[in-house]
Design an enzyme around this catalytic site. Structure first.
Site, PDB file in Angstrom:
ATOM      1  N   GLY A  69       0.811  -1.215   0.000  1.00  0.00           N
ATOM      2  CA  GLY A  69       0.000   0.000   0.000  1.00  0.00           C
ATOM      3  C   GLY A  69       0.845   1.266   0.000  1.00  0.00           C
ATOM      4  N   ASN A 149      -7.731   4.315   8.891  1.00  0.00           N
ATOM      5  CA  ASN A 149      -7.175   3.146   9.563  1.00  0.00           C
ATOM      6  C   ASN A 149      -7.232   3.236  11.086  1.00  0.00           C
ATOM      7  OD1 ASN A 149      -5.240   5.157   8.488  1.00  0.00           O
ATOM      8  ND2 ASN A 149      -3.831   4.151   9.888  1.00  0.00           N
ATOM      9  N   SER A 197      -3.668  -3.073  -0.395  1.00  0.00           N
ATOM     10  CA  SER A 197      -2.555  -3.871   0.123  1.00  0.00           C
ATOM     11  C   SER A 197      -3.019  -5.263   0.511  1.00  0.00           C
ATOM     12  CB  SER A 197      -1.961  -3.156   1.340  1.00  0.00           C
ATOM     13  OG  SER A 197      -0.994  -3.970   1.947  1.00  0.00           O
ATOM     14  N   CYS A 323       2.202   4.936  16.425  1.00  0.00           N
ATOM     15  CA  CYS A 323       2.633   3.588  16.774  1.00  0.00           C
ATOM     16  C   CYS A 323       4.028   3.260  16.302  1.00  0.00           C
ATOM     17  CB  CYS A 323       1.641   2.599  16.177  1.00  0.00           C
ATOM     18  SG  CYS A 323       1.103   3.039  14.516  1.00  0.00           S
TER      19      CYS A 323
HETATM   20  C1  LIG Z   1      -1.588  -0.298   6.122  1.00  0.00           C
HETATM   21  C2  LIG Z   1      -1.953   0.926   5.385  1.00  0.00           C
HETATM   22  C3  LIG Z   1      -1.108   1.458   4.389  1.00  0.00           C
HETATM   23  C4  LIG Z   1       0.234   0.856   4.082  1.00  0.00           C
HETATM   24  O1  LIG Z   1       0.146  -0.394   3.440  1.00  0.00           O
HETATM   25  P1  LIG Z   1       1.444  -1.350   3.422  1.00  0.00           P
HETATM   26  O2  LIG Z   1       1.053  -2.464   2.520  1.00  0.00           O
HETATM   27  O3  LIG Z   1       1.637  -1.796   4.841  1.00  0.00           O
HETATM   28  O4  LIG Z   1       2.576  -0.540   2.903  1.00  0.00           O
HETATM   29  C5  LIG Z   1      -1.528   2.580   3.709  1.00  0.00           C
HETATM   30  N1  LIG Z   1      -2.702   3.159   3.983  1.00  0.00           N
HETATM   31  C6  LIG Z   1      -3.540   2.697   4.928  1.00  0.00           C
HETATM   32  C7  LIG Z   1      -4.838   3.376   5.161  1.00  0.00           C
HETATM   33  C8  LIG Z   1      -3.191   1.568   5.660  1.00  0.00           C
HETATM   34  O5  LIG Z   1      -4.015   1.111   6.601  1.00  0.00           O
END
Ligand SMILES: *Cc1c(COP(=O)(O)O)cnc(C)c1O
Length: 390
Positions: A69, A149, A197, A323
């Site tokens: 992501g 998130n 992701s 975190c």
């Molecule tokens: C976890 C997350 C990301 C990052 O994704 P990764 O695959 O861990 O790099 C980006 N945006 C949001 C909203 C997320 O929850």
């Protein structure tokens, strides 16, 4: 162990692992090779691309695999900025984005971008009139996350997409938390780019994708070979892609029943917490909310102490402070919805999975109630507060 941190990452589903295994052992061919043996790898990548495209109503050619992501978010912003430099330098985003967006924006600011960080209301929802007002002739991109998130708030994505479309501005959404959790259709919602992701939907870690609408001409992200339609070079992570495809298909097929069940458990947990623990606040919108997200703030409590105590009972959760950095600053999201520092510090995020049971929720709330009371009994602030009440 009770795992209530599914917004941080999820367990890779057994059938996902099973589907991946042959692509480490028997079918290890490079999808770019011409012989028949490698054809199996190539086919598997195509199947996964179709499985994933289906979840968001896209065409398979519009899915570009990345290493997760964060990479997809970086790509969307950096490439749009470079490509549209001639037209303008203004990007609109929000104060509650993931750091993959916010830190990329800071990076672009140092390179001449002007960024508007929109405020959100007390539930974490973007104000559409403020979005419209922020648009200038220099605006080249709007990037608003689909669902947050930390507090789980779901944005009015269709309305935002419409505003972007009416002004002829590209619209990107970080849908990492929403993909497979809420229905998404890139056409109906006017989404031009979308990040997702694997490891947030019971798929493997280190794989993600950027959806780029056909006709959107942004730059390649990794230069080298001709993979991903020459836009993201590098030999494909075939097992990761296969696992991601299976996880996506699984998430789509189970979405309705799974999220209905999660919503029921989520609301049950929220109700018990609000009823049984005094001086607590629910963060995020109570309705426009991810099915698996609970985020609450306890007055007179340090979130970090709460986490440690929960951990001693085998409960995995997350607090409201930054975190990953180990910093003690409260979360930018909680500050953006107007929480004072001291209350933001007492925040707790609990995110459920399809495997979470009512027994686990009950055990967690029971422990939480006792822990909060014990921590408050040791707090001079709480003592003062109680004295003043009398
Ligand atoms: C976890 C997350 C990301 C990052 O994704 P990764 O695959 O861990 O790099 C980006 N945006 C949001 C909203 C997320 O929850």
């Amino acid at each position: 162990m009770i795992y209530l941190d599914n917004a941080a990452t999820t367990k890779t589903a057994p059938e996902v692992v099973q589907a991946m295994l042959p692509y480490f052992t028997e079918c290890y061919g490079n999808p770019s090779s011409v012989y028949d043996f490698a054809g199996k790898s190539k086919e598997a990548v195509t199947t996964a691309r179709e499985q994933i495209a289906k979840v968001i109503g896209a065409k398979k050619e519009e899915i570009y695999f990345t290493a997760g992501g964060s990479e997809a978010d970086n790509w969307a912003l950096k490439a749009a900025f470079e490509f549209f430099k001639g037209k303008g330098n203004h990007i609109i985003t929000t104060k509650i984005e993931h750091h993959a967006i916010l830190h990329t924006c800071e990076y672009l600011e140092k390179r001449g971008a002007r960024i508007t960080y929109l405020d959100v209301d007390e539930n974490g929802v973007v104000k559409l009139d403020e979005l419209e007002k922020a648009i200038t002739p220099e605006t080249i991109l709007i990037s608003v996350m689909f669902a947050n998130n930390e507090i789980g708030t779901i944005q009015p994505i269709k309305e935002i997409g419409l505003i972007a479309r009416e002004h002829g501005i590209l619209f990107h959404t970080d849908a990492v938390q929403a993909f497979g959790q809420v229905p998404i259709n890139v056409d109906e919602m006017n989404i031009d780019m979308l990040s997702s992701s694997g490891h947030k939907i019971n798929g493997p870690k280190g794989i993600g994708f950027l959806y780029i609408r056909k006709g959107v001409k942004i730059r390649s992200f990794v230069h080298g070979g001709a993979q991903e339609r020459k836009r993201r070079a590098g030999t494909e992570n075939v097992p990761g892609i296969v696992g991601y495809g299976v996880a996506a298909a699984r998430a789509l097929n189970t979405m309705k029943e799974r999220t209905a069940r999660e919503i029921e458990l989520r609301d049950y947990m929220i109700e018990r917490i609000m009823k049984e623990i005094p001086y607590v606040k629910l963060n995020g919108d109570s309705v426009k909310r991810l099915p698996n997200n609970v985020n609450v703030s306890f007055h007179f409590i340090e979130g970090e102490s709460l986490l440690l105590m929960l951990d001693s009972f085998g409960i995995c959760a997350s607090s409201g402070s930054a975190c990953t950095s180990g910093s003690l600053d409260p979360s930018h999201v909680l500050l953006a919805i107007g929480l004072p520092h001291e209350i933001a510090h007492g925040s707790l995020r609990l995110t459920l999975s399809e495997e979470t049971t009512k027994e686990e929720i009950d055990f967690t709330v029971d422990k939480l109630r006792d822990i909060v009371q014990n921590l408050r009994n040791m707090s001079p602030l709480y003592e003062d507060f109680i004295k003043k009440q009398k």
